[in-house]
Design an enzyme around this catalytic site. Structure first.
Site, PDB file in Angstrom:
ATOM      1  N   ASP A   1       5.423  -7.841  13.378  1.00 44.49           N
ATOM      2  CA  ASP A   1       5.096  -7.246  12.085  1.00 44.49           C
ATOM      3  C   ASP A   1       6.395  -6.925  11.341  1.00 44.49           C
ATOM      4  O   ASP A   1       7.379  -7.648  11.468  1.00 44.49           O
ATOM      5  CB  ASP A   1       4.239  -5.995  12.300  1.00 44.49           C
ATOM      6  CG  ASP A   1       3.257  -5.757  11.159  1.00 44.49           C
ATOM      7  OD1 ASP A   1       3.715  -5.364  10.065  1.00 44.49           O
ATOM      8  OD2 ASP A   1       2.048  -5.968  11.353  1.00 44.49           O
TER       9      ASP A   1
ATOM     10  N   HIS B   1       4.202  -1.037   7.115  1.00 44.43           N
ATOM     11  CA  HIS B   1       3.055  -1.777   7.644  1.00 44.43           C
ATOM     12  C   HIS B   1       3.090  -1.835   9.167  1.00 44.43           C
ATOM     13  O   HIS B   1       2.112  -1.509   9.853  1.00 44.43           O
ATOM     14  CB  HIS B   1       3.068  -3.187   7.041  1.00 44.43           C
ATOM     15  CG  HIS B   1       1.849  -4.003   7.317  1.00 44.43           C
ATOM     16  ND1 HIS B   1       1.690  -4.715   8.483  1.00 44.43           N
ATOM     17  CD2 HIS B   1       0.744  -4.257   6.563  1.00 44.43           C
ATOM     18  CE1 HIS B   1       0.542  -5.365   8.438  1.00 44.43           C
ATOM     19  NE2 HIS B   1      -0.056  -5.103   7.293  1.00 44.43           N
TER      20      HIS B   1
ATOM     21  N   SER C   1      -5.363  -6.178   8.503  1.00 43.78           N
ATOM     22  CA  SER C   1      -4.173  -5.740   9.232  1.00 43.78           C
ATOM     23  C   SER C   1      -4.437  -4.462  10.006  1.00 43.78           C
ATOM     24  O   SER C   1      -3.859  -4.240  11.078  1.00 43.78           O
ATOM     25  CB  SER C   1      -3.013  -5.478   8.260  1.00 43.78           C
ATOM     26  OG  SER C   1      -2.378  -6.653   7.887  1.00 43.78           O
TER      27      SER C   1
END
Length: 574
Positions: free
Chosen positions: A142, A218, A532
C-alpha cells in the site's frame, strides 16, 4: 573567432540535448515476465536477466542502466527501460512469457468487528480461538505506515517468528531501529518503477517520504484495520465512539510501500517487486487494497500483478485484494484471477442520522458526518444543480444554508466536494445535497447533509412556499444495529467477471463504508470508505483462520469464507 566558437558550442549543446531527449522519448519501462524460476540462487536469476538483455543493449553498462528491478525470489522476470522495438524483440524469445508496459494501479480509499461477530468478549468467537492471529505474518502492499500510531504498539507481544527473513528500511523520517517493533516487523519501500516511468531524474523531487512512512494515510488505515492494537475511547468528530482495533490485533505486520502520493498511483514494476520481496521475506497473508481500472487486460494477455500473486499463492501465501470502486455498473470488478480472494464493500449497520428542521416546524432526517454543535435557525436558499454552483457567483449564499441537487451517478464524482467548498467559500453556513442514496463522507466542522430526491423535493417545495425560508440543522447522532439495514456500497464494483464470466467475482463482501481506523497521528483515527477498507476486513478474517488452521491452503480458507458468509440483513442493490 571567439563568437564563432561560442555559437558552435551552443549548437553542439542543443544537438546533444535533443539526442538525449530522443533517447528518453523512445524508452519506457516494460515488465518482462519469464514465469517460474529456473535457478534457486537469486544472484543466478539476476545474472540470467542481464545475459538476456546484453545482445539487445550491447554492453554491461547499458544493461545495468536499463534494468529497474530484477524479480528473483517468487518468480523470474525484470523491469527495464526499453524501446518499443527492443520490447517486441524480447517478447519473441522462447524463454519469455510476456512483455508489457509498466501500468498503473489505483488505491481503492469500531463497529465493524462487533457487527461481524468477532467481539473480544465472546470466548467462542474466532478472534479468541485464533489467539488474535498472534502466530501469523501479514504483508500489506500500500502507501506505507505511520508507525507512531498507538494501534501499532507491541504491548504484550512475544518474540518475532524465527521464520521471518524480512526487516525494516530507514529513510525520510523513518528510523528502522526506532519505528519498527515486535508488531510492525517489516517496512520497505519501492519507488524505482515510478521514478523510471515518470522520468524523475532526482528521487528527492517526489512529493512523498522516500521511506516506508505514509504521507497518504491510506496504508496506515488499511494496516490498522487488519491488525491494529486496541485503542479505547476513540471517535471521529464525536461519532462512532468506541474501541478501535484490527480484526487480528495480535498479528505481525510487514509494510511494503509501493504506492505514492504522486498521482495517487502504484506502478506495476514497484508492486511486482513488493510481491517478490514479500514472498522471500516469509509473509503468510498478502493484502492489496489496489486495482486496475476498466477495461481489464484481455484474455490473451497476462495480467502481471495477478501472475505475481499466482506465484505467492503457489508458495502457500493467502492473497486478498479489492474489487475496485467503479460501481454500480456491471462488469466493473477488477482483480478477477481465480486464485485471488476478491472483496466487495458493504455498508455497516451504522448510520449518522441528522435532523433538519424547516421553518414550518417540519423535521426531515438526513445523513451527515460533521462535528457539532447544531446550526441554529438561519436562512435557506435553493441553488439548482450542485455541479453548477461555480457558475453562480452572485447567488445569495452568504449566511445561509444552500440546497442543491445532483444526479451524477459517477462514484468518483467531486460534485459534492465542490458544492461544499463553493458554499463555504461564499460565506454559506451549510449545504443540503439531494442525490441518490449512498455513503456519507466526513466534512469536519462544516454542516453537509445528504437527503434523497424525495426529501430534497419536499425541502424545495417549502422554500418556494414562503418568502423567508429558514432551517435548523441538528448535530449528527450515531445509530447502530438492526434498525439500520446494510447493503452493497454504491461505489463497489460489480460482476460479472468481464474476462471470464464463469469465474464468479467478487468472491465476498465486507464492511467498507465509514470504517474507523488509524490516521497519520499517534492517537488519531479517521473514517474512510472504499473496497480498500473492505479488503483488510477480510484479510483480518484470513489471518484468524490461518492462525487457527495453519495447515489450510489458500483455496481451503477462501472456500471456508465464501461458503459460510452470511447475507442476513443485507440488501443487494445491483
Amino acid at each position: 573567432m571567439g563568437k564563432i566558437n561560442i555559437l558552435i558550442a551552443m549548437f553542439l549543446t542543443i544537438v546533444l540535448n535533443l539526442q538525449i531527449s530522443l533517447v528518453f522519448a523512445e524508452t519506457k519501462v516494460y515488465i518482462v515476465y519469464m514465469g517460474k524460476k529456473t535457478h534457486e540462487d537469486p544472484e543466478s536469476v539476476t545474472e540470467s536477466h542481464h545475459q538476456l538483455l546484453w545482445p539487445f543493449l550491447g554492453s554491461k553498462e547499458a544493461v545495468h542502466d536499463s534494468i529497474v528491478y530484477s524479480y528473483r525470489h517468487g518468480f523470474s522476470g525484470f523491469a527495464a527501460k526499453l524501446t518499443e522495438t527492443q520490447a517486441q524483440q524480447i517478447s519473441e524469445l522462447p524463454e519469455v512469457v510476456q512483455v508489457a508496459p509498466n501500468t498503473l494501479y489505483e488505491l481503492t480509499t469500531t463497529r465493524t468487528w462487533d457487527y461481524l461477530g468477532l467481539s473480544p468478549g465472546n470466548s467462542q468467537s474466532l478472534l479468541q480461538k485464533a489467539n488474535m492471529g498472534s502466530s501469523v505474518i501479514v504483508g500489506v502492499i500500500d502507501s506505507g505506515v505511520w508507525p507512531e500510531s498507538d494501534m501499532f504498539n507491541d504491548k504484550g507481544y512475544g518474540p518475532i517468528p524465527s521464520r521471518w527473513k524480512g526487516g525494516c528500511e530507514s529513510g525520510d523520517s523513518f528510523n528502522a531501529s526506532i519505528n519498527c517493533n515486535r508488531k510492525l516487523i517489516g517496512a520497505k519501500f519501492f519507488v524505482d518503477g515510478l521514478v523510471a516511468d515518470k522520468r524523475i531524474l532526482n528521487r528527492t523531487l517526489i512529493a512523498d517520504y522516500l521511506s516506508p512512512r505514509d504521507l497518504n494515510g491510506h496504508g496506515t488505515h488499511v494496516a490498522s484495520t487488519i491488525g491494529g492494537s486496541f485503542l479505547p475511547n476513540v471517535s471521529y468528530l464525536g461519532l462512532g465512539e468506541g474501541t478501535a482495533r484490527g480484526g487480528a490485533p495480535g498479528v505481525h505486520i510487514a509494510i511494503y510501500k509501493a504506492c505514492w502520493l504522486l498521482e495517487g498511483t502504484c506502478t506495476d514494476a514497484d508492486v511486482l517487486k513488493a510481491i517478490d520481496v514479500a514472498i522471500d521475506d516469509g509473509v503468510d497473508v498478502l493484502s492489496l487494497s489496489l486495482g486496475s481500472g476498466v477495461p481489464l487486460t484481455i484474455e490473451t494477455d497476462v495480467n502481471l500483478m495477478a501472475m505475481g500473486l499466482f506465484h505467492a499463492v503457489e508458495k502457500g501465501i493467502h492473497v486478498v485484494a479489492a474489487s475496485g470502486n467503479n460501481g454500480p455498473v456491471a462488469q466493473s470488478v477488477s482483480n478477477v484471477a481465480p486464485w485471488i480472494l476478491t472483496v466487495a464493500a458493504t455498508t455497516l449497520d451504522r448510520s449518522f442520522p441528522t435532523a433538519i428542521t424547516l421553518g414550518n416546524n417540519i423535521t426531515i432526517m438526513g445523513q451527515a458526518n460533521f462535528a457539532g454543535p447544531e446550526l441554529g435557525s438561519v436562512g435557506l436558499t435553493y441553488s439548482g444543480d450542485c455541479a453548477n454552483l461555480l457558475d453562480k457567483p452572485n447567488n445569495p449564499m452568504k449566511g445561509k444554508v444552500v440546497l442543491c441537487f445532483t444526479a451524477d451517478l459517477n462514484p468518483r464524482s467531486r460534485a459534492v466536494t465542490i458544492a461544499r467548498a463553493v458554499v463555504s467559500n461564499a460565506g454559506g453556513l451549510g449545504v443540503i445535497i439531494a442525490r441518490n442514496p449512498r455513503s456519507v463522507n466526513p466534512t469536519h466542522n462544516f454542516p453537509c447533509v445528504t437527503v434523497d430526491f424525495e426529501l430534497g423535493t419536499d425541502i424545495l417545495f417549502y422554500i418556494r412556499s414562503t418568502s423567508s425560508p429558514s432551517v435548523k440543522i441538528h448535530a449528527p447522532t450515531t445509530l447502530v444495529s438492526h434498525p439500520v439495514a446494510t447493503k452493497v456500497a454504491y461505489f463497489s464494483s460489480r460482476g460479472p467477471n468481464s474476462i471470464s464470466p464463469a469465474i464468479l467475482k467478487p468472491d465476498i463482501a465486507a464492511p467498507g463504508v465509514n470504517i474507523l481506523a488509524a490516521d497519520k497521528d499517534k492517537e488519531g483515527v479517521v473514517f474512510k470508505s472504499g473496497t480498500s477498507m473492505a479488503t483488510p476486513v477480510v484479510s483480518g478474517v484470513v489471518v484468524l483462520l490461518k492462525s487457527l488452521y495453519p495447515q489450510w491452503s489458500p483455496a481451503a480458507i477462501r472456500s471456508a469464507i465464501v461458503t459460510t458468509g452470511s447475507y442476513n440483513h443485507l440488501q443487494i442493490h445491483c
